[in-house]
Design a protein around this motif. Structure first.
Motif, PDB file in Angstrom:
ATOM      1  N   SER A 145     -39.060  16.428  82.704  1.00 51.80           N
ATOM      2  CA  SER A 145     -38.407  15.951  81.596  1.00 51.80           C
ATOM      3  C   SER A 145     -37.718  14.723  82.423  1.00 51.80           C
ATOM      4  O   SER A 145     -37.537  14.546  83.460  1.00 51.80           O
ATOM      5  N   ALA A 146     -37.474  13.395  81.530  1.00 52.80           N
ATOM      6  CA  ALA A 146     -36.704  12.386  81.967  1.00 52.80           C
ATOM      7  C   ALA A 146     -35.601  12.195  80.886  1.00 52.80           C
ATOM      8  O   ALA A 146     -36.027  12.438  79.514  1.00 52.80           O
ATOM      9  N   ASP A 147     -34.423  12.210  81.275  1.00 55.13           N
ATOM     10  CA  ASP A 147     -33.310  12.273  80.147  1.00 55.13           C
ATOM     11  C   ASP A 147     -32.368  11.009  80.263  1.00 55.13           C
ATOM     12  O   ASP A 147     -32.360  10.219  80.987  1.00 55.13           O
ATOM     13  N   HIS A 148     -31.588  10.869  79.041  1.00 54.01           N
ATOM     14  CA  HIS A 148     -31.003   9.959  78.856  1.00 54.01           C
ATOM     15  C   HIS A 148     -31.741   8.555  78.000  1.00 54.01           C
ATOM     16  O   HIS A 148     -31.963   8.620  76.886  1.00 54.01           O
ATOM     17  N   LEU A 149     -32.629   7.890  78.753  1.00 55.32           N
ATOM     18  CA  LEU A 149     -33.567   6.887  78.381  1.00 55.32           C
ATOM     19  C   LEU A 149     -33.077   5.789  77.394  1.00 55.32           C
ATOM     20  O   LEU A 149     -34.091   5.221  76.518  1.00 55.32           O
ATOM     21  N   LEU A 150     -31.759   5.239  77.426  1.00 54.59           N
ATOM     22  CA  LEU A 150     -31.423   4.290  76.570  1.00 54.59           C
ATOM     23  C   LEU A 150     -32.123   3.114  76.631  1.00 54.59           C
ATOM     24  O   LEU A 150     -32.386   2.381  75.695  1.00 54.59           O
ATOM     25  N   CYS A 151     -32.359   2.644  77.874  1.00 51.66           N
ATOM     26  CA  CYS A 151     -33.138   1.410  78.434  1.00 51.66           C
ATOM     27  C   CYS A 151     -34.485   1.618  78.700  1.00 51.66           C
ATOM     28  O   CYS A 151     -35.067   0.770  79.492  1.00 51.66           O
ATOM     29  N   ALA A 152     -35.102   2.663  78.387  1.00 52.01           N
ATOM     30  CA  ALA A 152     -36.401   2.930  78.802  1.00 52.01           C
ATOM     31  C   ALA A 152     -37.530   1.620  78.139  1.00 52.01           C
ATOM     32  O   ALA A 152     -37.134   1.301  77.134  1.00 52.01           O
ATOM     33  N   SER A 153     -38.300   1.331  79.114  1.00 50.53           N
ATOM     34  CA  SER A 153     -39.301   0.209  78.586  1.00 50.53           C
ATOM     35  C   SER A 153     -40.481   0.724  77.634  1.00 50.53           C
ATOM     36  O   SER A 153     -40.835   2.034  77.434  1.00 50.53           O
ATOM     37  N   PRO A 154     -40.901  -0.178  76.705  1.00 50.67           N
ATOM     38  CA  PRO A 154     -42.053   0.419  76.163  1.00 50.67           C
ATOM     39  C   PRO A 154     -43.358   0.907  77.070  1.00 50.67           C
ATOM     40  O   PRO A 154     -43.848   1.987  76.673  1.00 50.67           O
ATOM     41  N   ALA A 155     -43.665   0.227  77.896  1.00 49.39           N
ATOM     42  CA  ALA A 155     -44.452   0.711  79.081  1.00 49.39           C
ATOM     43  C   ALA A 155     -44.138   2.048  79.539  1.00 49.39           C
ATOM     44  O   ALA A 155     -45.143   2.864  79.747  1.00 49.39           O
ATOM     45  N   GLY A 156     -42.928   2.120  79.740  1.00 45.60           N
ATOM     46  CA  GLY A 156     -42.189   3.554  80.513  1.00 45.60           C
ATOM     47  C   GLY A 156     -42.518   4.585  79.506  1.00 45.60           C
ATOM     48  O   GLY A 156     -42.859   5.687  79.801  1.00 45.60           O
ATOM     49  N   ILE A 157     -42.014   4.429  78.116  1.00 46.21           N
ATOM     50  CA  ILE A 157     -42.120   5.455  77.088  1.00 46.21           C
ATOM     51  C   ILE A 157     -44.060   5.833  76.961  1.00 46.21           C
ATOM     52  O   ILE A 157     -44.112   6.931  76.845  1.00 46.21           O
ATOM     53  N   ARG A 158     -44.590   4.839  76.897  1.00 40.89           N
ATOM     54  CA  ARG A 158     -45.977   5.156  76.871  1.00 40.89           C
ATOM     55  C   ARG A 158     -46.469   5.927  78.022  1.00 40.89           C
ATOM     56  O   ARG A 158     -47.364   6.984  77.830  1.00 40.89           O
ATOM     57  N   ARG A 159     -46.400   5.588  79.137  1.00 33.24           N
ATOM     58  CA  ARG A 159     -46.434   6.532  80.407  1.00 33.24           C
ATOM     59  C   ARG A 159     -46.154   7.945  80.501  1.00 33.24           C
ATOM     60  O   ARG A 159     -46.826   8.905  80.880  1.00 33.24           O
ATOM     61  N   MET A 160     -44.728   8.041  79.796  1.00 33.34           N
ATOM     62  CA  MET A 160     -44.331   9.284  79.806  1.00 33.34           C
ATOM     63  C   MET A 160     -45.268  10.221  78.959  1.00 33.34           C
ATOM     64  O   MET A 160     -45.220  11.184  79.051  1.00 33.34           O
ATOM     65  N   ALA A 161     -45.405   9.528  77.405  1.00 32.64           N
ATOM     66  CA  ALA A 161     -46.334  10.241  76.742  1.00 32.64           C
ATOM     67  C   ALA A 161     -47.565  10.907  77.409  1.00 32.64           C
ATOM     68  O   ALA A 161     -47.961  11.985  77.166  1.00 32.64           O
ATOM     69  N   GLU A 162     -48.281   9.831  77.988  1.00 32.51           N
ATOM     70  CA  GLU A 162     -49.532  10.096  78.633  1.00 32.51           C
ATOM     71  C   GLU A 162     -49.454  11.018  79.619  1.00 32.51           C
ATOM     72  O   GLU A 162     -50.275  11.896  79.913  1.00 32.51           O
ATOM     73  N   ALA A 163     -48.242  11.150  80.518  1.00 28.97           N
ATOM     74  CA  ALA A 163     -48.003  12.042  81.460  1.00 28.97           C
ATOM     75  C   ALA A 163     -47.524  13.517  81.037  1.00 28.97           C
ATOM     76  O   ALA A 163     -47.430  14.481  81.684  1.00 28.97           O
TER      77      ALA A 163
END
Length: 424
Positions: free
Chosen positions: A273-291
């Motif tokens: 998991s990655a936690d908090h994520l208030l400032c996550a980038s769109p690319a980071g969100i997409r990569r988390m979903a893919e992973a």
């Protein structure tokens, strides 16, 4: 052939099963509700789930079976809290006042407050006292419906003190009915003795702390607070890779206060998991979903920090991330023990639907600590962790602000809370 049962919770107005595993996207609104539902258990395991008539036809009750009437109530899985900092000493109420007067959290940390204030108090407190206070906190959690909890270290920040705290976590797991999952968070802050030498402290974590934690089997996960003025992405990567090599699965405090690329790192290393994520980038969100990285969101922290911003839960759900919710219970930035309060904030601050909120507090939260095969839903074969809520529909669970709706709590098939009070 009928199955034996020594516990039946019957006639629920709504039996919320959340059956079928962790959910993403639109599936987070599918709760598997059974009207006039019942659930039966033998020992610590669920043996039947269905309508009241179906369960009655499936089970033979033992002579000493307990039958609980849930008429007019909602029955749902016990809550899983996948991110807490339960073991600590002292209070930071003065910082709450400072933030109310406009002082930023990172300024408080840089001046020796914040996490470091709690480190000083925790280091000075014997393990026995830390355990006694933590047990009372666990009782409060249990009375509010939490039946499984993750507990991080991180207020010792030296080899001996971190191990002291993790040994307390192990003691809690032996003394309390809740299931407790331990996470090593030696990289919570740079301790005073390493001020100006974060790399030196990272080496000590890697060379000494992680091997000792692993050799004693004190933790399942390794976590890092990846943030400006704390630990960089590269430092976090080194720590998490060392932890994984020692058998500790990676987790990450990511992109809470500034966009650091923490979400991208979580995807790169395959964090649970990655936690908090208030400032996550769109690319980071997409990569988390893919992973397949679970996004564990902590709205009570945003509320307490008074930042006026919450993690963009809708973006994570839209990208296909499994979204979980947690209290982040700690003395400075989220002093709440109640997943019910988190549910309130997820609705009011994140605009989540009640069904998405329940999913995020149960089966998805279990997924965030690798327990989705055991807890987080009401299914045959799973652990009998059950909350009987004194409301007539699940829609009211995040709606009733500041109210403890957990009338009864069952942990591993045993009634441990009744009328909101611990009885076993």
């Amino acid at each position: 052939m009928k199955v034996r049962a020594d516990l039946v919770v019957e006639n629920a107005n709504e039996l919320v099963t959340v059956a079928g595993g962790p959910r993403v996207g639109r599936a987070m609104r599918e709760l598997g509700i059974i009207e006039n539902g019942s659930v039966a258990a033998l020992g610590d395991r669920i043996v039947a789930v269905g309508t009241a008539d179906e369960v009655t036809a499936q089970v033979d009750l033992t002579a000493d079976a307990r039958v609980i009437d849930a008429s007019g109530k909602v029955v749902l899985p016990g809550f899983v809290d996948p991110h807490t900092h339960l073991v600590f000493a002292g209070s930071r109420v003065h910082e709450f006042i400072q933030r109310a007067e406009g002082r930023p959290y990172m300024d408080i940390l840089a001046s020796g407050g914040g996490i470091l204030s709690t480190v000083r108090a925790t280091r000075a407190t014997p393990a026995s006292e830390l355990a006694d206070v933590a047990l009372r906190r666990l009782d409060t959690m249990l009375c509010h419906g939490t039946t499984t909890v993750e507990v991080k270290s991180g207020y010792g920040l030296s080899p001996d003190q971190e191990l002291k705290c993790l040994r307390v976590v192990r003691e809690l797991a032996e003394r309390h009915p809740m299931d407790i999952i331990a996470t090593f968070l030696g990289a919570h802050a740079v301790p005073p003795e390493y001020r100006g030498d974060a790399d030196g402290y990272v080496l000590r974590i890697i060379d000494e702390m992680i091997p000792r934690v692993a050799s004693e089997g004190l933790a399942e996960f390794c976590d890092v607070f990846c943030e400006e003025r704390v630990f960089s992405v590269e430092q976090a990567r080194r720590i998490l890779e060392a932890g994984r090599a020692a058998g500790l699965a990676p987790k990450l405090h990511a992109d809470e206060i500034a966009p650091m690329g923490g979400a991208e790192l979580a995807a790169e290393i395959g964090a649970v998991s990655a936690d908090h994520l208030l400032c996550a980038s769109p690319a980071g969100i997409r990569r988390m979903a893919e992973a397949g990285v679970v996004a564990t969101l902590l709205p009570a922290t945003s509320f307490t920090l008074m930042v006026g911003k919450y993690a963009d839960a809708r973006a994570f759900i839209g990208a296909g991330c499994a979204v979980a919710l947690a209290t982040d219970f700690n003395p400075g930035t989220s002093p709440t023990l109640s997943m019910q309060f988190v549910m309130n904030l997820a609705a009011a601050g994140m605009r989540l639907h009640p069904a998405e909120i329940i999913c995020a507090c149960t089966v998805n939260a279990a997924h965030a600590v690798r327990r989705a095969g055991e807890v987080g839903s009401l299914e045959v074969g799973k652990i009998a962790d059950i909350v009987i809520a004194d409301v007539d529909t699940y829609l009211k669970l995040p709606y009733q602000l500041g109210t403890n709706f957990a009338d009864k709590v069952i942990k591993r098939g045993q009634l441990v809370v009744s009328e909101g009070r611990r009885i076993a």
